[in-house]
Write a protein that holds these residues in place. Structure first.
Motif, mmCIF file in Angstrom:
data_model
loop_
_atom_site.group_PDB
_atom_site.id
_atom_site.type_symbol
_atom_site.label_atom_id
_atom_site.label_comp_id
_atom_site.label_asym_id
_atom_site.label_seq_id
_atom_site.Cartn_x
_atom_site.Cartn_y
_atom_site.Cartn_z
ATOM 1 N N LYS A 89 5.702 8.769 5.376
ATOM 2 C CA LYS A 89 4.322 9.214 5.534
ATOM 3 C C LYS A 89 3.852 10.129 4.404
ATOM 4 O O LYS A 89 2.666 10.443 4.322
ATOM 5 N N LEU A 90 4.751 10.544 3.549
ATOM 6 C CA LEU A 90 4.378 11.473 2.486
ATOM 7 C C LEU A 90 3.432 10.805 1.491
ATOM 8 O O LEU A 90 3.673 9.674 1.061
ATOM 9 N N PRO A 91 2.352 11.487 1.110
ATOM 10 C CA PRO A 91 1.491 10.936 0.055
ATOM 11 C C PRO A 91 2.296 10.739 -1.226
ATOM 12 O O PRO A 91 3.205 11.524 -1.532
ATOM 13 N N GLU A 92 1.949 9.700 -1.965
ATOM 14 C CA GLU A 92 2.663 9.422 -3.203
ATOM 15 C C GLU A 92 1.788 9.612 -4.428
ATOM 16 O O GLU A 92 2.158 9.262 -5.538
ATOM 17 N N ARG A 93 0.629 10.232 -4.163
ATOM 18 C CA ARG A 93 -0.252 10.617 -5.260
ATOM 19 C C ARG A 93 -1.231 11.653 -4.722
ATOM 20 O O ARG A 93 -1.645 11.596 -3.568
ATOM 21 N N LEU A 94 -1.610 12.600 -5.587
ATOM 22 C CA LEU A 94 -2.587 13.628 -5.238
ATOM 23 C C LEU A 94 -3.727 13.577 -6.248
ATOM 24 O O LEU A 94 -3.499 13.591 -7.457
ATOM 25 N N GLU A 95 -4.940 13.496 -5.737
ATOM 26 C CA GLU A 95 -6.140 13.531 -6.576
ATOM 27 C C GLU A 95 -6.996 14.715 -6.142
ATOM 28 O O GLU A 95 -7.443 14.780 -4.999
ATOM 29 N N LEU A 96 -7.184 15.678 -7.045
ATOM 30 C CA LEU A 96 -8.052 16.815 -6.754
ATOM 31 C C LEU A 96 -9.481 16.487 -7.172
ATOM 32 O O LEU A 96 -9.719 16.029 -8.289
ATOM 33 N N VAL A 97 -10.429 16.699 -6.276
ATOM 34 C CA VAL A 97 -11.837 16.423 -6.550
ATOM 35 C C VAL A 97 -12.678 17.618 -6.133
ATOM 36 O O VAL A 97 -12.249 18.459 -5.331
ATOM 37 N N ASP A 98 -13.885 17.699 -6.696
ATOM 38 C CA ASP A 98 -14.781 18.817 -6.372
ATOM 39 C C ASP A 98 -15.462 18.621 -5.022
ATOM 40 O O ASP A 98 -15.739 19.583 -4.311
ATOM 41 N N GLU B 235 0.837 -1.198 0.000
ATOM 42 C CA GLU B 235 0.000 0.000 0.000
ATOM 43 C C GLU B 235 0.872 1.247 0.000
ATOM 44 O O GLU B 235 1.972 1.254 0.563
ATOM 45 N N LYS B 236 0.368 2.284 -0.642
ATOM 46 C CA LYS B 236 0.945 3.619 -0.543
ATOM 47 C C LYS B 236 -0.188 4.603 -0.279
ATOM 48 O O LYS B 236 -1.367 4.268 -0.423
ATOM 49 N N ALA B 237 0.189 5.831 0.089
ATOM 50 C CA ALA B 237 -0.806 6.837 0.462
ATOM 51 C C ALA B 237 -1.184 7.711 -0.726
ATOM 52 O O ALA B 237 -0.313 8.219 -1.444
ATOM 53 N N CYS B 238 -2.496 7.871 -0.902
ATOM 54 C CA CYS B 238 -3.028 8.794 -1.901
ATOM 55 C C CYS B 238 -3.853 9.853 -1.180
ATOM 56 O O CYS B 238 -4.729 9.520 -0.379
ATOM 57 N N ALA B 239 -3.588 11.116 -1.478
ATOM 58 C CA ALA B 239 -4.335 12.217 -0.864
ATOM 59 C C ALA B 239 -5.406 12.723 -1.824
ATOM 60 O O ALA B 239 -5.086 13.194 -2.917
ATOM 61 N N PHE B 240 -6.662 12.584 -1.421
ATOM 62 C CA PHE B 240 -7.757 13.235 -2.133
ATOM 63 C C PHE B 240 -7.986 14.593 -1.482
ATOM 64 O O PHE B 240 -8.124 14.681 -0.255
ATOM 65 N N VAL B 241 -8.030 15.652 -2.302
ATOM 66 C CA VAL B 241 -8.113 17.007 -1.759
ATOM 67 C C VAL B 241 -9.177 17.808 -2.507
ATOM 68 O O VAL B 241 -9.268 17.750 -3.735
ATOM 69 N N VAL B 242 -9.978 18.543 -1.737
ATOM 70 C CA VAL B 242 -10.846 19.588 -2.269
ATOM 71 C C VAL B 242 -10.177 20.912 -1.947
ATOM 72 O O VAL B 242 -9.936 21.215 -0.764
ATOM 73 N N VAL B 243 -9.819 21.683 -2.961
ATOM 74 C CA VAL B 243 -9.142 22.968 -2.720
ATOM 75 C C VAL B 243 -10.174 24.075 -2.546
ATOM 76 O O VAL B 243 -11.349 23.937 -2.923
#
Length: 553
Positions: free
Chosen positions: A511-520, A479-487
């Motif tokens: 602990k650093l996320p290894e992917r960023l997903e921007l969502v509404d 597993e790795k960390a993915c950050a889903f973010v609403v800006v």
């Protein structure tokens, strides 16, 4: 006692009676006794509808009689799927008065879940609104009846089909009748009996049924309301489902009724709908959840309304970031109150007078002095204060087993009665600091990443409005960390910018996320929880598609 209920040891019950934790009252007595003290006080407001405590108490008794006349008996199970409204309040309390047992379904449940609730509880009745939010619950009820031979009664608030009871007409009859209720048709209800059945989280399977007795649920409401400072002046705005433990009795509706406050029922969750109600009814308490609080804090609607009555904003479901708690104080002048617990029992709450380091960061302390809590490692050994582990609990309002589920009970409860909450926490004295579900830790090649810890760090970024960290599959690390973010509106956030920000906070590299997903926006449940399972499924599918495309080349 109802077959399938796991009772507390007799010695514990005797001790709790001596300590005042067993009042010997049924849930409906809360309203009856408050009506005796202050009959003319407004108990419930919904739109233009108002009920005093005397009116509510009389309507509850009358509806209990009407339900008895239709054939409902004490201890009959009733799957109750009513939306928030006066009808919910009266019907729920009438079932309590009759001694029938509501199984508290939520509006979003459909055939699979409802059939499971009927089968698992042995329900003989089902209560629905009719057609609500473009869904026909009457048709669903007919399907369920065709599949479940125990289900002999269907009660419909509006538009009952042939063979279904017109619940709305029964309730209307309670409002118009000049005669008092014929209470001779109602038998005394044993406060040690099961009062209602709540639903377990059901994240990995269909929900288990949580049997709560009158005695323990009255205590639940009383202790939570005391921790929230409820009194006769309390005006609580109910937005989240009343059928959920949080809004029902932690402290919720029943906590309000216990101390003679007023329940205001709202029908919308947008700031433009919420803040006018706060101003109009001088609301003092709002139970909410992270997505709602985030939305309201970023809305300009609050500035256009008088919120001077607002004393407490409660948060449940997932821990609220310290920055948001501070903004509740600075923007609205209210106290943020964290509520962390479980429908199975234990409720932890921050206290309104806690010091800032506790008020702004903690998940709260147990509301009862006799709540036992301990934190254990994966081998069941208790860990030292401040160390991470799973929270276990037992006490005067925490169940000793799910309803009629011996296999599940063997997993969830220790032989000596401790309930395994499935949450990772740190304990400092009596205060706990929740760090998410056990499955909400990301296992990166043996290194455990607390999603909440990293989320709180990401949330400090000025462009971030909401964040959810989830595991994504990886062939090397598992597993790795993915950050889903609403800006925030009008902002953009790049992956490199986010990582640089986190490195500046000296976070461990693993602990650093290894992917960023921007969502509404995030998918959320009816009670405001971010549905991380859906986010995990989304990123897993994207990773799979990307790997397939790479392999094809």
């Amino acid at each position: 006692m109802l077959a399938g209920f796991v009772a507390w040891p007799d010695d514990d019950v005797a001790r709790w009676k001596c300590a005042g934790y067993r009042e010997g009252r049924v849930v409906a007595d809360i309203v009856r006794d408050t009506a005796a003290r202050m009959p003319d006080k407004v108990a419930v407001i919904e739109g233009e509808r108002r009920l005093s405590y005397a009116q509510l108490s009389e309507q509850v008794d009358r509806l209990a009689v009407e339900l008895r006349r239709t054939g409902l008996q004490p201890l009959d199970r009733v799957v109750m799927q009513l939306p928030n409204g006066v009808e919910f309040v009266v019907a729920f309390l009438a079932l309590m008065r009759l001694g029938a047992i509501p199984v508290m379904a939520l509006r979003a449940h459909r055939y699979s879940e409802i059939r499971h609730f009927v089968d698992a509880s042995g329900a003989v009745a089902y209560m629905v609104p009719g057609v609500f939010h473009q869904f026909d619950y009457r048709q669903l009820a007919q399907e369920i009846q065709g599949a479940c031979p125990t289900l002999t009664h269907v009660y419909v608030v509006d538009g009952a089909l042939p063979g279904q009871h017109a619940l709305g007409e029964l309730i209307a009859r309670t409002q118009s009748s000049p005669q008092p209720a014929d209470r001779s048709l109602l038998e005394p209800v044993d406060p040690t009996q099961v009062a209602l059945m709540l639903l377990s989280g059901g994240t990995t399977s269909l929900s288990k049924l949580i049997p709560r007795t009158h005695d323990d649920y009255v205590l639940n409401a009383r202790l939570c309301a005391q921790a929230a400072g409820f009194d006769e002046q309390t005006v609580l705005l109910a937005l989240l489902p009343l059928g959920h433990n949080y809004n029902l009795a932690s402290p919720g509706m029943l906590g309000v009724f216990y101390f003679g406050g007023t329940l205001v029922i709202g029908q919308g969750m947008d700031g433009e709908q919420v803040f006018p109600l706060v101003q109009q009814h001088r609301v003092s308490v709002i139970p909410a959840a992270v997505p709602l609080i985030t939305q309201w804090l970023n809305s300009d609607a609050a500035a256009r309304h008088d919120l001077s009555s607002l004393r407490v904003v409660q948060n449940g479901g997932a821990r609220l970031a310290p920055e948001l708690r501070q903004r509740i104080r600075t923007q609205w002048g209210a106290v943020p109150q964290e509520i962390y617990g479980t429908a199975e029992g234990l409720i932890n709450m921050t206290r309104l007078d806690d010091p800032d380091e506790v008020l702004l960061t903690s998940s709260g302390a147990p509301v009862c002095d006799d709540d036992e809590i301990k934190v254990v490692d994966d081998d069941g050994r208790e860990v030292a204060d401040g160390e991470l582990g799973e929270l276990l609990t037992r006490g005067p309002y925490t169940i000793r087993g799910y309803f009629n589920a011996p296999d599940k009970n063997a997993e969830a409860f220790t032989p000596d009665g401790w309930y395994r909450m499935g949450d990772y926490v740190r304990k400092r004295g009596r205060y706990v600091y929740a760090e998410g579900r056990k499955k909400d830790l990301i296992n990166r090649g043996g290194e455990k990443i607390s999603c909440e810890e990293v989320e709180n760090l990401i949330f400090k970024h000025p462009k971030v409005q909401q964040v959810a960290l989830v595991a994504m599959p990886d062939p090397v690390f598992g597993e790795k960390a993915c950050a889903f973010v609403v800006v925030r509106p009008g902002e953009q956030l790049g992956f490199d910018e986010l990582i640089a920000f986190l490195r500046d906070q000296r976070i461990a590299s693993f602990k650093l996320p290894e992917r960023l997903e921007l969502v509404d926006q995030f998918p959320t449940s009816l009670v405001g929880k971010i549905l991380k399972r859906q986010l995990r499924e989304t990123i897993a599918e994207r990773v799979k598609t990307e790997r397939s495309a790479t392999a094809a080349h």
